[in-house]
Design an enzyme around this catalytic site. Structure first.
Site, PDB file in Angstrom:
ATOM      1  N   ALA A  48      24.388  30.214  24.076  1.00 24.81           N
ATOM      2  CA  ALA A  48      24.350  29.803  25.331  1.00 24.81           C
ATOM      3  C   ALA A  48      25.160  28.664  25.261  1.00 24.81           C
ATOM      4  O   ALA A  48      25.562  28.159  26.667  1.00 24.81           O
ATOM      5  CB  ALA A  48      22.908  29.345  25.720  1.00 24.81           C
ATOM      6  N   GLY A  50      28.350  28.497  24.355  1.00 23.05           N
ATOM      7  CA  GLY A  50      29.780  28.907  24.022  1.00 23.05           C
ATOM      8  C   GLY A  50      30.364  29.260  25.198  1.00 23.05           C
ATOM      9  O   GLY A  50      30.001  29.212  26.320  1.00 23.05           O
ATOM     10  N   ASP A  51      31.750  29.760  25.000  1.00 24.81           N
ATOM     11  CA  ASP A  51      32.896  29.863  25.962  1.00 24.81           C
ATOM     12  C   ASP A  51      32.390  31.172  26.857  1.00 24.81           C
ATOM     13  O   ASP A  51      32.439  31.008  28.136  1.00 24.81           O
ATOM     14  CB  ASP A  51      34.025  30.375  25.346  1.00 24.81           C
ATOM     15  CG  ASP A  51      35.151  29.532  25.897  1.00 24.81           C
ATOM     16  OD1 ASP A  51      34.979  28.416  26.405  1.00 24.81           O
ATOM     17  OD2 ASP A  51      36.329  30.289  26.094  1.00 24.81           O
ATOM     18  N   LYS A  54      29.671  30.012  29.123  1.00 26.27           N
ATOM     19  CA  LYS A  54      29.863  29.110  30.039  1.00 26.27           C
ATOM     20  C   LYS A  54      30.594  29.808  31.368  1.00 26.27           C
ATOM     21  O   LYS A  54      30.467  29.629  32.223  1.00 26.27           O
ATOM     22  CB  LYS A  54      30.782  28.050  29.384  1.00 26.27           C
ATOM     23  CG  LYS A  54      31.276  27.031  30.404  1.00 26.27           C
ATOM     24  CD  LYS A  54      31.987  25.712  29.778  1.00 26.27           C
ATOM     25  CE  LYS A  54      33.041  26.231  28.888  1.00 26.27           C
ATOM     26  NZ  LYS A  54      33.700  25.247  27.850  1.00 26.27           N
ATOM     27  N   HIS A 210      34.095  45.477  29.870  1.00 24.43           N
ATOM     28  CA  HIS A 210      33.711  44.907  31.355  1.00 24.43           C
ATOM     29  C   HIS A 210      34.765  45.646  32.359  1.00 24.43           C
ATOM     30  O   HIS A 210      34.602  45.530  33.364  1.00 24.43           O
ATOM     31  CB  HIS A 210      33.760  43.397  31.430  1.00 24.43           C
ATOM     32  CG  HIS A 210      35.460  42.855  31.325  1.00 24.43           C
ATOM     33  ND1 HIS A 210      36.242  42.811  30.323  1.00 24.43           N
ATOM     34  CD2 HIS A 210      36.297  42.403  32.561  1.00 24.43           C
ATOM     35  CE1 HIS A 210      37.208  42.341  30.678  1.00 24.43           C
ATOM     36  NE2 HIS A 210      37.453  41.976  31.610  1.00 24.43           N
ATOM     37  N   HIS A 272      39.603  48.781  26.794  1.00 22.34           N
ATOM     38  CA  HIS A 272      39.871  48.895  28.548  1.00 22.34           C
ATOM     39  C   HIS A 272      40.597  50.135  28.734  1.00 22.34           C
ATOM     40  O   HIS A 272      40.231  50.940  29.623  1.00 22.34           O
ATOM     41  CB  HIS A 272      40.414  47.688  29.051  1.00 22.34           C
ATOM     42  CG  HIS A 272      39.785  46.340  28.419  1.00 22.34           C
ATOM     43  ND1 HIS A 272      38.382  46.300  28.080  1.00 22.34           N
ATOM     44  CD2 HIS A 272      40.104  45.142  28.501  1.00 22.34           C
ATOM     45  CE1 HIS A 272      38.105  45.064  27.997  1.00 22.34           C
ATOM     46  NE2 HIS A 272      39.006  44.333  27.872  1.00 22.34           N
ATOM     47  N   LEU A 432      45.746  52.886  50.904  1.00 21.39           N
ATOM     48  CA  LEU A 432      44.464  52.643  51.186  1.00 21.39           C
ATOM     49  C   LEU A 432      44.500  51.154  50.201  1.00 21.39           C
ATOM     50  O   LEU A 432      43.813  51.098  49.021  1.00 21.39           O
ATOM     51  CB  LEU A 432      43.360  53.394  50.697  1.00 21.39           C
ATOM     52  CG  LEU A 432      41.948  53.230  50.602  1.00 21.39           C
ATOM     53  CD1 LEU A 432      41.504  52.616  52.004  1.00 21.39           C
ATOM     54  CD2 LEU A 432      41.261  54.391  49.872  1.00 21.39           C
TER      55      LEU A 432
HETATM   56  C1  BG6 Z   1      39.439  40.902  27.632  1.00 21.51           C
HETATM   57  C2  BG6 Z   1      40.354  40.488  26.453  1.00 21.51           C
HETATM   58  O1  BG6 Z   1      38.660  41.745  27.152  1.00 21.51           O
HETATM   59  O2  BG6 Z   1      39.953  41.140  28.511  1.00 21.51           O
HETATM   60  C3  BG6 Z   1      41.209  39.160  27.209  1.00 21.51           C
HETATM   61  O3  BG6 Z   1      39.913  40.093  25.321  1.00 21.51           O
HETATM   62  C4  BG6 Z   1      42.014  39.672  28.506  1.00 21.51           C
HETATM   63  O4  BG6 Z   1      42.274  39.114  26.150  1.00 21.51           O
HETATM   64  C5  BG6 Z   1      40.789  39.942  29.419  1.00 21.51           C
HETATM   65  O5  BG6 Z   1      42.263  38.464  28.937  1.00 21.51           O
HETATM   66  C6  BG6 Z   1      41.088  40.535  30.869  1.00 21.51           C
HETATM   67  O6  BG6 Z   1      40.260  40.797  31.720  1.00 21.51           O
HETATM   68  P1  BG6 Z   1      40.324  40.611  33.215  1.00 21.51           P
HETATM   69  O7  BG6 Z   1      38.933  41.091  33.985  1.00 21.51           O
HETATM   70  O8  BG6 Z   1      41.063  39.321  33.555  1.00 21.51           O
HETATM   71  O9  BG6 Z   1      41.486  41.732  33.400  1.00 21.51           O
END
Ligand code: BG6
Length: 525
Positions: A48, A50-51, A54, A210, A272, A432
């Protein structure tokens, strides 16, 4: 709670969603127990101070709470080694919470629901203590517990063992959220998966990528399967190449120590970009059930041969002495946290091939890099040349562009007759752009969607262990060769497009760059 125009409020929507998912959860895990909506939900952030906590987790929890999206009974716990009070935590995180005028009262309520326990990550008795504190605040009731491991991977193992032995919810469910890196190659990732599988069921584990929480990535399924217009062209008979791009205009910014151990392929491409590819290229799932979708993602990944080093261009940025911005004058090796002479790539282009009936022969060009000329993430689908040309080669290829960020947009590059008394043709677009089409649109952050999904028990946007293992199968041989043979990346200037060799490789893989068209983001009216 329906509003006068008949639309449900956001709270109601999310609770409907939660109830719906809990019904199946009830059947699977809570058999025989009467589900009680007054069960507290306890969100525990480990790490909690950490970066990640935060910058992402606490702000996200606050926004979800502010917008009434969480179950009413939710409380929050932070756990870390530092001896801190909630007041100190609040002070430390203030600048990331983006508090707006008028929200002060709600903000107070949020912090009143927060607790903090200091403890180490490898001591059983500290986790026993955490459990006692949790029980105390759960008022002896059954509770659902969500543990977010915002921790370095080196302590994943002891922490998960301690959670399992000391901190599992008695009758409510327990869910574990983890962030990459999930290992650093096929073997180490499998070890982590086996370890987690020895403690938890797959449906308790939420592996975050994410990018799966981003609007346009979530839109891929609707775009493909909700439109008659696209499906018939989504194949090798029509598409020349597909390019999936991630660009960032800044370098490691002092985060080089972490980055150097992994490099851009592990940091962005293997997760990603490959996630986007699998949603783009998979077959239509039997339904929108998370496992039907993930089955299709795994299936398409299985058709991808491991990336060959000859299909890759690697780069590392060097400072641009002419740059005005002092940051741009710095190269990767000048980041003091980066080891001297490091070979770690900060840029990579890789061509992947999918060996199935739909995609055979279509290059999938993945490219990502730091310290480039712009911030952009997009999918660019380039269609083949029109056969039987009658326009003296003037017709340029159609492109469908799915712009993930910044400024979510979908546009199709196409040819039209130039308006007026002429028979010339020109490139234009069907556009769009979300900011234009949806006025005053405020899209939730990826973490907001994903954390809410964990509350709801929806794994649709999380990575299953078999997907992960396929992703590592595709990249591990390449990563090992780069490391064992100490392959030197090509230098490119901070703030440039990246190595020109990458553009050449894209060109050789059926991606035509004309340089004659530039998409202009439309202005708000
Ligand atoms: C992270 C990477 O998963 O995604 C980072 O570790 C990168 O290096 C980031 O900057 C990019 O995420 P976003 O949502 O800003 O495109």
């Amino acid at each position: 709670m329906a509003s006068p125009n008949g639309r449900r409020s956001s709270t109601e929507d999310s609770l409907v969603y939660i109830r719906r998912s809990l019904k199946s959860e009830e059947m699977d895990h809570l058999e025989g127990t009467h589900f009680d909506f007054s069960f507290p939900h306890v969100f525990i952030t480990l790490g909690a101070s950490g970066d990640l906590a935060k910058k992402k987790i606490y702000p996200t929890l606050w926004w979800l709470f502010r917008d009434n999206l969480l179950p009413k009974t939710t409380i929050f716990f932070g756990y870390a080694r530092s001896k801190l009070t909630v007041a100190e935590l609040r002070e430390k995180y203030q600048k990331y919470m983006k508090l707006k005028p008028g929200e002060e009262e709600r903000y107070e309520e949020f912090w009143k629901l927060n607790h903090y326990v200091a403890g180490s990550y490898d001591t059983r008795k500290d986790f026993e203590l955490l459990n006692q504190e949790l029980e105390r605040h759960e008022n002896g009731k059954n509770a659902h517990r969500l543990f977010y491991l915002a921790l370095p991977p080196s302590i994943f193992e002891p922490v998960t063992v301690h959670i399992k032995n000391n901190c599992m919810g008695k009758k409510g469910w327990t869910r574990i959220i983890i962030e990459k890196p999930f290992g650093r190659d096929a073997v180490t990732s499998q070890q982590l998966s086996d370890h987690l599988a020895s403690l938890f069921k797959e449906e308790q584990i939420y592996r975050i990528d994410h990018y799966l929480g981003k609007e346009m990535v979530q839109n891929l399924m609707t775009l493909r399967f909700g439109n008659k217009i696209f499906s018939p062209t989504w194949n090798r008979d029509n598409i020349a190449s597909v390019q999936i791009t991630f660009k960032e205009p800044f370098g490691t910014q002092g985060r080089g120590g972490y980055f150097d151990e992994f490099g851009i392929i592990r940091d962005v491409m293997q997760n990603h970009l490959l996630q986007i590819l699998s949603l783009f290229a998979m077959e239509k799932p039997a339904s929108c059930h998370p496992d039907d979708i993930r089955n299709e993602k795994v299936k398409v990944l299985k058709c991808i041969t491991p990336v060959d080093v000859d299909d890759v261009v690697l780069g590392q940025y060097v400072g641009n002495p002419e740059a005005v911005d002092p940051d741009e004058r710095l190269g990767y090796l000048q980041d003091t946290t980066v080891p001297e002479n490091s070979n770690t790539p900060t840029y990579a282009l890789a061509v992947l091939r999918i060996n199935n009936e739909r995609w055979d022969g279509v290059p999938f060009i993945l490219r990502c890099g730091k310290a480039l000329n712009e911030r952009k993430a997009e999918v660019r689908v380039q269609y083949q040349d029109v056969p039987g040309d009658i326009f003296d080669g003037k017709a340029k290829r159609n492109e469908l562009v799915i712009r993930v960020q910044p400024g979510e947009a979908l546009y199709i590059k196409m040819m039209t007759k130039s308006p007026g008394i002429t028979f010339d043709m020109e490139e234009t677009e069907l556009d769009l752009t979300y900011g234009n089409r949806y006025k005053d649109l405020k899209l939730p952050d990826a973490y907001e969607r994903l954390i809410l999904d964990v509350f709801c028990g929806s794994q649709m946007h999380f990575v299953r262990s078999d997907e992960l293992s396929e992703a590592w199968r595709i990249f591990t041989p390449l990563l090992h060769r780069i490391e064992n043979e100490k392959i030197r990346p090509i230098s490119y200037k901070h703030g440039s497009r990246g190595p020109k060799e990458a553009d050449e490789m894209a060109k050789h893989n059926n991606f035509m760059y004309y340089g004659s068209y530039k998409w202009v983001r439309p202005q708000h009216h």
